[in-house]
Write an enzyme that holds these catalytic residues in place. Structure first.
Site, PDB file in Angstrom:
ATOM      1  N   GLY A  46      14.647  12.409  55.113  1.00 30.13           N
ATOM      2  CA  GLY A  46      13.819  13.338  54.359  1.00 30.13           C
ATOM      3  C   GLY A  46      12.756  13.880  55.315  1.00 30.13           C
ATOM      4  CG  ASP A 232      15.538  18.975  55.875  1.00 32.88           C
ATOM      5  OD1 ASP A 232      16.082  19.121  54.758  1.00 32.88           O
ATOM      6  OD2 ASP A 232      15.254  17.870  56.356  1.00 32.88           O
TER       7      ASP A 232
HETATM    8  O1  MRU Z   1      19.635  14.360  55.734  1.00 33.51           O
HETATM    9  P1  MRU Z   1      18.448  14.020  54.906  1.00 33.51           P
HETATM   10  O2  MRU Z   1      18.719  13.033  53.826  1.00 33.51           O
HETATM   11  O3  MRU Z   1      17.254  13.642  55.757  1.00 33.51           O
HETATM   12  O4  MRU Z   1      18.093  15.397  54.202  1.00 33.51           O
HETATM   13  C1  MRU Z   1      16.991  15.467  53.333  1.00 33.51           C
HETATM   14  C2  MRU Z   1      16.876  16.787  52.674  1.00 33.51           C
HETATM   15  O5  MRU Z   1      17.645  17.689  52.916  1.00 33.51           O
HETATM   16  C3  MRU Z   1      15.725  16.978  51.768  1.00 33.51           C
HETATM   17  O6  MRU Z   1      16.037  17.874  50.748  1.00 33.51           O
HETATM   18  C4  MRU Z   1      14.540  17.558  52.564  1.00 33.51           C
HETATM   19  O7  MRU Z   1      14.254  16.744  53.665  1.00 33.51           O
HETATM   20  C5  MRU Z   1      13.341  17.718  51.762  1.00 33.51           C
HETATM   21  S1  MRU Z   1      12.816  16.171  51.145  1.00 33.51           S
HETATM   22  C6  MRU Z   1      11.286  16.094  50.871  1.00 33.51           C
END
Ligand code: MRU
Length: 340
Positions: A46, A232
């Site tokens: 995240g 992200d």
């Molecule tokens: O691959 P991840 O689990 O790290 O991806 C996370 C996401 O895509 C979330 O939607 C993003 O980081 C926003 S979370 C606050």
């Protein structure tokens, strides 16, 4: 409130998200290399949490050095190593830059460790405060009794506390404005099925899991008031990189006239990038698709393509909820004002 990361006695303690929902395993990381591994393996994940973890990782790079040791080389090495952990979430690079500035400006060796720890804690605290502010602002966008759809996990687990899109859901629930959440299971790492479901169950928020490919049927058949997603990295024009599957969800939302909200702190906006085409998109190991969590779904010899994120064009985004207010199109202008 759930906090998946903490500093204790010269170690970073993390709730290992690859073990959820089966087991709640806390890992004690004592070196920056372990933090980088935890980010790469998605034990912490995240966008905001990746940044927080990397900041604590830099604290570790100097924490256990003897009084005579020069911190310059270990700090630089950690900075480089952590910056290679995952490429898409800009929060990682923002956090590293803030820590680097503290290191650069801090000439007193004696207090360097404490100054770095204070900055890491500040980054952590600011992310949680931003989530709470976004929660309040975003919940106001929803009608009473709202039915919402979300993807991935954007909760306390992803942010160090409260959540972005899931923070809005949490706030709406606390305000009595929410009736139900549809959560996409989120292939291939199943952050929706494993983590969002785990968080929503703990909160007692009513939800229903759907497979990612059921989103079209849901939006065409049921009343849905909003799609809420995290981010992200957001480019200057509002194009938004988020978990793979977000873009098709935005297309479906537009097709069915459902508002599509991105909920993200300003630490996720990268004004240096003109558009989404410039956002580096992580491609992960094909084994995550072929053999998810050790269960082989595809025959031996099958190959897979595994992009972890996609980019939703700004024109499909109704609004971006940040801790500093709700941004509306044209984003070039609303984002520009934030950073001017
Ligand atoms: O691959 P991840 O689990 O790290 O991806 C996370 C996401 O895509 C979330 O939607 C993003 O980081 C926003 S979370 C606050």
């Amino acid at each position: 409130m759930l906090n998946p990361i903490r500093w204790r006695d010269g170690a970073v303690e993390i709730l290992d998200q690859t073990e959820l929902p089966w087991r709640e395993v806390w890992r004690h990381l004592r070196g920056w290399e372990e933090v980088a591994e935890a980010i790469r393996a998605m034990r912490v994940r995240g966008a905001p949490l990746i940044g927080i973890a990397a900041a604590y990782g830099l604290v570790l790079s100097v924490w256990h050095l003897g009084a005579e040791a020069d911190p310059e080389a270990p700090f630089r090495e950690a900075l480089e190593g952590l910056s290679r952990a995952r490429p898409t979430a800009v929060n990682l690079f923002r956090a590293l830059e803030r820590m680097r500035a503290v290191f650069r400006d801090h000439l007193d060796r004696e207090t360097l460790r404490d100054a770095l720890l204070a900055e890491a804690r500040r980054i952590h605290r600011e992310e949680v405060e931003a989530c709470r502010a976004m929660g309040r602002l975003g919940a106001e966008l929803l009608p009473p009794g709202a039915v919402v759809v979300t993807i991935c996990n954007t909760g306390a687990l992803a942010t160090g506390g409260y959540g972005t899109a899931l923070g809005v859901i949490r706030a709406a629930w606390e305000m009595g404005r929410l009736s139900r959440v549809y959560a996409l299971e989120t292939r291939p790492r199943l952050q929706g099925a494993r983590l969002t479901a785990w968080e929503l169950l703990r909160e007692g928020i009513p939800f229903c899991l759907i497979v990612d490919s059921a989103a079209g049927s849901l939006l065409s058949r049921e009343r849905v008031d909003a799609v809420l997603v995290g981010a992200d990295r957001i480019a200057r024009n509002g194009d938004t990189a988020n978990k793979i599957g977000t873009y098709p969800l935005a297309v479906l939302a537009a097709r069915h006239g459902v508002p599509f909200y991105v909920v993200a702190p300003t630490s996720t906006i990268d004004p240096a990038l003109r558009s989404g085409g410039e956002i580096p998109i992580e491609e992960r190991d094909e084994e995550e698709v072929l053999v998810p969590y050790g269960a082989r779904f595809a025959p031996e010899g099958a190959r897979a393509w595994n992009p972890a994120f996609d980019v939703t064009p700004a024109e499909l985004i109704t609004a971006i909820v940040t801790e500093r207010g709700i941004l509306r199109p044209p984003y070039e202008r609303s984002i520009g004002r934030l950073f001017s």
